[in-house]
Design an enzyme around this catalytic site. Structure first.
Site, PDB file in Angstrom:
ATOM      1  N   ASN A 236      -3.537   6.464  -1.942  1.00 15.49           N
ATOM      2  CA  ASN A 236      -3.330   6.531  -0.494  1.00 15.49           C
ATOM      3  C   ASN A 236      -2.568   7.786  -0.078  1.00 15.49           C
ATOM      4  O   ASN A 236      -2.721   8.274   1.037  1.00 15.49           O
ATOM      5  CB  ASN A 236      -2.597   5.269  -0.008  1.00 15.49           C
ATOM      6  CG  ASN A 236      -3.551   4.088   0.118  1.00 15.49           C
ATOM      7  OD1 ASN A 236      -4.763   4.258   0.096  1.00 15.49           O
ATOM      8  ND2 ASN A 236      -3.006   2.892   0.234  1.00 15.49           N
TER       9      ASN A 236
ATOM     10  N   SER B 145       0.826  -1.219   0.000  1.00 17.17           N
ATOM     11  CA  SER B 145       0.000   0.000   0.000  1.00 17.17           C
ATOM     12  C   SER B 145       0.853   1.258   0.000  1.00 17.17           C
ATOM     13  O   SER B 145       0.439   2.293  -0.513  1.00 17.17           O
ATOM     14  CB  SER B 145      -0.863   0.054   1.254  1.00 17.17           C
ATOM     15  OG  SER B 145      -1.597  -1.108   1.415  1.00 17.17           O
TER      16      SER B 145
ATOM     17  N   GLU C  29      -3.949   0.163  -9.135  1.00 21.69           N
ATOM     18  CA  GLU C  29      -2.842   1.102  -9.388  1.00 21.69           C
ATOM     19  C   GLU C  29      -1.648   0.283  -9.877  1.00 21.69           C
ATOM     20  O   GLU C  29      -1.240  -0.673  -9.202  1.00 21.69           O
ATOM     21  CB  GLU C  29      -2.457   1.840  -8.102  1.00 21.69           C
ATOM     22  CG  GLU C  29      -3.313   3.049  -7.819  1.00 21.69           C
ATOM     23  CD  GLU C  29      -2.842   3.788  -6.571  1.00 21.69           C
ATOM     24  OE1 GLU C  29      -2.664   5.014  -6.646  1.00 21.69           O
ATOM     25  OE2 GLU C  29      -2.666   3.152  -5.522  1.00 21.69           O
TER      26      GLU C  29
ATOM     27  N   HIS D  26      -1.240  -2.593  -7.120  1.00 23.33           N
ATOM     28  CA  HIS D  26      -1.935  -2.240  -5.884  1.00 23.33           C
ATOM     29  C   HIS D  26      -3.440  -2.383  -6.075  1.00 23.33           C
ATOM     30  O   HIS D  26      -4.084  -1.534  -6.706  1.00 23.33           O
ATOM     31  CB  HIS D  26      -1.557  -0.814  -5.466  1.00 23.33           C
ATOM     32  CG  HIS D  26      -2.157  -0.389  -4.173  1.00 23.33           C
ATOM     33  ND1 HIS D  26      -2.607   0.878  -3.939  1.00 23.33           N
ATOM     34  CD2 HIS D  26      -2.400  -1.078  -3.033  1.00 23.33           C
ATOM     35  CE1 HIS D  26      -3.094   0.946  -2.710  1.00 23.33           C
ATOM     36  NE2 HIS D  26      -2.980  -0.220  -2.154  1.00 23.33           N
TER      37      HIS D  26
HETATM   38  P1  NAI Z   1      -3.495  -9.826   6.019  1.00 19.36           P
HETATM   39  O1  NAI Z   1      -2.840  -9.739   7.347  1.00 19.36           O
HETATM   40  O2  NAI Z   1      -4.964 -10.030   5.947  1.00 19.36           O
HETATM   41  O3  NAI Z   1      -2.825 -11.028   5.200  1.00 19.36           O
HETATM   42  C1  NAI Z   1      -1.464 -11.238   5.082  1.00 19.36           C
HETATM   43  C2  NAI Z   1      -1.261 -12.730   4.822  1.00 19.36           C
HETATM   44  O4  NAI Z   1       0.076 -12.955   4.444  1.00 19.36           O
HETATM   45  C3  NAI Z   1      -1.538 -13.599   6.035  1.00 19.36           C
HETATM   46  O5  NAI Z   1      -2.481 -14.590   5.693  1.00 19.36           O
HETATM   47  C4  NAI Z   1      -0.173 -14.195   6.372  1.00 19.36           C
HETATM   48  O6  NAI Z   1      -0.279 -15.526   6.843  1.00 19.36           O
HETATM   49  C5  NAI Z   1       0.505 -14.144   5.019  1.00 19.36           C
HETATM   50  N1  NAI Z   1       1.970 -14.070   5.127  1.00 19.36           N
HETATM   51  C6  NAI Z   1       2.692 -13.246   5.898  1.00 19.36           C
HETATM   52  N2  NAI Z   1       4.008 -13.454   5.675  1.00 19.36           N
HETATM   53  C7  NAI Z   1       4.094 -14.416   4.741  1.00 19.36           C
HETATM   54  C8  NAI Z   1       5.172 -15.044   4.084  1.00 19.36           C
HETATM   55  N3  NAI Z   1       6.418 -14.744   4.395  1.00 19.36           N
HETATM   56  N4  NAI Z   1       4.897 -15.987   3.165  1.00 19.36           N
HETATM   57  C9  NAI Z   1       3.623 -16.317   2.858  1.00 19.36           C
HETATM   58  N5  NAI Z   1       2.569 -15.742   3.452  1.00 19.36           N
HETATM   59  C10 NAI Z   1       2.791 -14.795   4.374  1.00 19.36           C
HETATM   60  O7  NAI Z   1      -3.043  -8.530   5.225  1.00 19.36           O
HETATM   61  P2  NAI Z   1      -3.764  -7.812   3.994  1.00 19.36           P
HETATM   62  O8  NAI Z   1      -4.712  -6.809   4.512  1.00 19.36           O
HETATM   63  O9  NAI Z   1      -4.227  -8.859   3.062  1.00 19.36           O
HETATM   64  O10 NAI Z   1      -2.545  -7.011   3.364  1.00 19.36           O
HETATM   65  C11 NAI Z   1      -1.565  -7.633   2.582  1.00 19.36           C
HETATM   66  C12 NAI Z   1      -0.828  -6.591   1.783  1.00 19.36           C
HETATM   67  O11 NAI Z   1      -1.736  -5.908   0.951  1.00 19.36           O
HETATM   68  C13 NAI Z   1      -0.123  -5.520   2.607  1.00 19.36           C
HETATM   69  O12 NAI Z   1       1.051  -5.154   1.952  1.00 19.36           O
HETATM   70  C14 NAI Z   1      -1.136  -4.378   2.598  1.00 19.36           C
HETATM   71  O13 NAI Z   1      -0.529  -3.128   2.792  1.00 19.36           O
HETATM   72  C15 NAI Z   1      -1.663  -4.502   1.186  1.00 19.36           C
HETATM   73  N6  NAI Z   1      -2.994  -3.930   0.975  1.00 19.36           N
HETATM   74  C16 NAI Z   1      -3.969  -4.044   1.917  1.00 19.36           C
HETATM   75  C17 NAI Z   1      -5.229  -3.505   1.694  1.00 19.36           C
HETATM   76  C18 NAI Z   1      -6.341  -3.663   2.678  1.00 19.36           C
HETATM   77  O14 NAI Z   1      -7.338  -2.942   2.564  1.00 19.36           O
HETATM   78  N7  NAI Z   1      -6.257  -4.589   3.608  1.00 19.36           N
HETATM   79  C19 NAI Z   1      -5.523  -2.764   0.437  1.00 19.36           C
HETATM   80  C20 NAI Z   1      -4.434  -2.770  -0.517  1.00 19.36           C
HETATM   81  C21 NAI Z   1      -3.210  -3.304  -0.224  1.00 19.36           C
END
Ligand code: NAI
Ligand code: 3HC
Length: 699
Positions: A477, A406, A439, A427
């Site tokens: 963002n 993000s 994005e 993104h």
């Molecule tokens: P989340 O916490 O829901 O999911 C992250 C997942 O990644 C977890 O299931 C975790 O087990 C897995 N994980 C962590 N380290 C890992 C690794 N080394 N290898 C494999 N799996 C791994 O987080 P979310 O919200 O899905 O965010 C993920 C990314 O997307 C972040 O970079 C966030 O900034 C970005 N993002 C989030 C948005 C949102 O609204 N939640 C919108 C746009 C981007």
């Protein structure tokens, strides 16, 4: 005759074939050609019927939108349609592709209508801030009744041929070549001695509660007015003779043509098509895409995987442990069952995706064959770098390595691999299988064909893809952080989160910023604040900690049941959380601020000024290529009201000198926050608008 209409004879039938690619818009030349074609058919010895048919992709896509905002040119469409309907000959429309707006209105001016099964019809004028303006509001209700007609025109939805036939809009649905079908059908009508059948002479339908319908539709429009005005036009058609109803429709249409909403919506229409049109991608072939990898199956990873699966890609998703993998699979299955319920996929397709097309793994070797991999793990640079090192190790040569980060620096991520030219930011927005915005973050070394592949992926996933440069938060963002800060400042100075949400929802946002924060999760903003504080905050910047206290107490918004609002009665029944105002009041007291009143108007002006100022910086620095890229980002990712066109279209309409004057005023109170964008000052000095920049970029 105009070269847009070909005239041919088939026995007693004259055929007018429309040739105005790409979509047979009803430009002046087409209208004139149809008029002349009718004259010629009526003067042509032995002609008993006229068939109107389109060549290429459509019957007609409607009025030519590029003519809007310019002086109208004769023959006017409603007059032409009346002339077609009044012809002594039998007139038939044969429809294929789309028949939209004025295109469907032409068909309704014909005496009979045939269509191929794949044809779609509709009156989408409300999506342009208008109502049907060439008899659609008058003729359609005579065929379908008032309620069905209002549903079609106030939603602007496209209807398939079989539904249109059930509604009475199409007389016959038949497979085959539209022209031959039309000739055969017209001949059968002539053989059967079918009479002319002008819709305008049909009985008027029953009245409804017009005022009630007007109010209901107006309240559904979140400030958009054109759908409600369809009701008044239909009402005139039911209560008055045809010619008077038509005149009432025309008056409403012309009045709406003068509105800011029409300008905003037409800007959105053209911008969403122009946004992927980048000179550097001309002639650049995207790389092949079939197998997509996703790292992390949390909120975003599961949504991205769902979107890829629904778009026909093979997907391999990697999680840290088998348990986390199982949780990811469940999230995807939940998303897919939603798609199944909404009729987007069949049961067979649903089962095939889950059983054969999706693989969930824990070992990187399973990604050796992917064409593109999207990382969606925790938002921490060290974790991202570890993941990219593994991807660099296992992915085949030429595979694209993308991050869904993000805010983090895509250049730094790219530099941690041995192939920075293959690294890009993709993104997505949450929920990724629903939200339209993507994005495409281009890092310093990203290869052009990698960028082209990002756009190709977006197209295949039906996203609106916007090119962004690397900076903290990219386009969306980054701008969000600024207007959120403006809202936080207003809270310190005396406004409540609820007044702010209310004012912005009345402006047309789908949700106010505090309701959005509750939906996204307050922990996200908290993490960003902590990171920024660790990086060192400028002492001149205003800061506050009441939102952190909310998080420290475990209130993260909707997911914990409480945030700015209390959701114990359900997500929709949001009520202010009583713990919030005391925290804010304590913060004001601690900072020695005496709160003052804010009107809704002032809230909107300050919030929008902050949004426009940061948007102008984003364009000025080249993070967004054109103002329209910012507009589309806010429209498709941040709930900005479409009928206002986007923040920079809104700014053009309000007037850049007025906005600049506001900002100069605000700057006196807080020179640190209100650092005015040089591009804005330059445009004002040159008497130009943001749209001038869009036009210059298109030239
Ligand atoms: P989340 O916490 O829901 O999911 C992250 C997942 O990644 C977890 O299931 C975790 O087990 C897995 N994980 C962590 N380290 C890992 C690794 N080394 N290898 C494999 N799996 C791994 O987080 P979310 O919200 O899905 O965010 C993920 C990314 O997307 C972040 O970079 C966030 O900034 C970005 N993002 C989030 C948005 C949102 O609204 N939640 C919108 C746009 C981007
Ligand atoms: N006038 C002028 N240009 C039009 C147009 C129209 N009505 N409809 C589409 N175009 C242009 C697009 O801008 C695009 O141009 P570009 O290639 O230079 O970008 C090109 O035609 C192809 O359009 P799309 O890329 O959108 O092609 P799709 O196949 O995806 O979609 C479509 C085709 C469904 C026809 C879609 O373009 C569409 O929805 N068009 C608008 C239809 C509409 O709103 N009609 C009502 C007009 S208002 C009216 O009729 C008033 C009347 O009541 C008086």
């Amino acid at each position: 005759m105009s070269d847009k209409i070909a005239y041919s004879r088939h026995g007693d039938i004259a055929v007018l074939t429309v040739q105005n690619p790409p979509v047979n818009a009803l430009s002046q030349a087409v209208r004139q050609g149809l008029w002349d074609g009718m004259d010629r058919a009526e003067a042509d010895d032995g002609v008993k019927a006229v068939l109107i048919v389109g060549e290429g992709r459509a019957f007609f896509a409607g009025a030519d939108i590029t003519e809007f905002g310019k002086p109208p040119m004769e023959p006017y469409l409603p007059v032409l349609i009346n002339r077609i309907e009044a012809s002594p000959l039998l007139v038939v429309a044969s429809m294929h592709g789309v028949s939209l707006g004025g295109g469907l209105e032409v068909a309704l001016g014909c005496h009979y209508r045939i269509a191929v099964p794949s044809a779609r019809v509709g009156l989408p004028e409300v999506h342009l801030g208008l109502i049907p303006g060439a008899g659609g509001t008058q003729r359609m209700p005579r065929l379908t009744g008032v309620e069905a007609a209002l549903d079609v025109m106030t939603t602007g939805r496209q209807i398939k041929a079989d539904e249109a036939a059930k509604l009475g809009l199409i007389d016959e649905v038949r497979d085959g070549d539209p022209k031959q079908n039309g000739i055969d059908y017209t001949q059968s009508l002539l053989d059967a001695g079918a009479p002319r059948r002008p819709v305008s002479e049909m009985e008027t339908p029953a009245a409804i509660d017009w005022d009630g319908a007007f109010e209901t539709i107006l309240s559904r429009g979140r400030g958009q007015i054109s759908p409600a005005w369809c009701v008044r036009a239909v009402q005139a058609g039911v209560e008055k003779p045809f010619a008077e109803g038509l005149a009432a429709e025309r008056k409403i249409f012309m009045d709406l043509m003068e509105t800011d909403q029409r300008q905003g919506m037409i800007h959105a229409f053209f911008s969403e098509r122009a946004v992927g049109n980048l000179p550097e991608l001309k002639g650049v072939e995207p790389r092949a895409l079939q197998h997509i990898g996703v790292i992390g199956g949390g909120t975003m990873g599961a949504g991205i995987a769902t979107s890829a699966l629904l778009s026909g890609f093979q997907v391999t998703l990697l999680e840290m442990t088998p348990e986390a993998g199982e949780a990811a699979r469940k999230r995807i299955a939940g998303n897919l069952s939603g798609a199944l319920k909404r009729g987007k996929i069949s049961q067979d397709k649903h089962d095939a995706i889950l059983n054969n097309i999706l693989s969930v793994v824990t070992n990187y070797e399973a990604l050796s064959d992917v064409d593109l991999v999207i990382e969606a793990v925790f938002e921490e640079m060290s974790v991202k770098k570890t993941v990219f090192a593994e991807l660099d190790r296992v992915c085949k040569k030429g595979a694209i390595l993308a991050s869904n980060t993000s805010y983090l620096d895509v250049n730094e991520i790219a530099a941690s691999t041995s192939r920075p030219e293959d690294v890009i930011g993709l993104h997505f927005f949450s929920p990724a299988h629903v939200m339209k915005l993507l994005e495409i973050v281009v890092a310093d070394k990203t290869a052009p064909d990698v960028v082209a592949t990002g756009f190709e992926l977006g197209k295949r996933m039906s996203k609106i893809s916007v090119r962004a440069g690397v900076c903290d938060g990219f386009i969306g963002n980054r701008i969000l952080s600024t207007y959120r800060t403006a809202a936080d400042h207003m809270i310190l100075d005396g406004a409540s989160p609820y007044e702010i949400d209310k004012a912005l929802e009345a402006f047309g946002f789908a949700m106010g910023p505090f309701a959005v924060a509750d939906l996204a999760g307050l922990d996200i903003g908290w993490a960003v604040r902590k990171r920024k504080r660790a990086e060192g905050i400028d002492p001149a910047a205003r800061d506050s900690s009441y939102a952190d206290k909310l998080c420290e107490d475990g209130h993260f918004g909707q997911k914990t049941g409480k945030g700015y609002y209390d959701y114990s009665a359900g997500a929709k029944a949001r009520v202010p959380n009583p713990d919030v105002m005391p925290l804010i009041e304590a913060e004001r007291a601690q900072q020695g601020i005496s709160p003052r009143e804010f009107t809704a108007e002032e809230i909107v002006r300050r919030y929008m000024a902050a949004m426009v100022n940061e948007s102008a910086k984003v364009v000025g620095e080249g993070i967004a290529r054109r103002p329209l890229d910012v507009d589309m980002t806010l429209l498709f990712g941040y709930g900005f009201p479409r009928y206002r066109g986007g923040p920079l279209k809104w700014a053009d309409i309000v007037g850049l000198p007025e906005l600049l004057a506001d900002m100069q005023e605000y700057r006196k109170e807080d020179p640190h926050f209100w650092q005015i964008a040089p591009l804005l000052e330059q445009l004002v000095a040159e008497g130009k608008t943001f749209d001038d920049l869009n036009k210059a970029a298109a030239a």
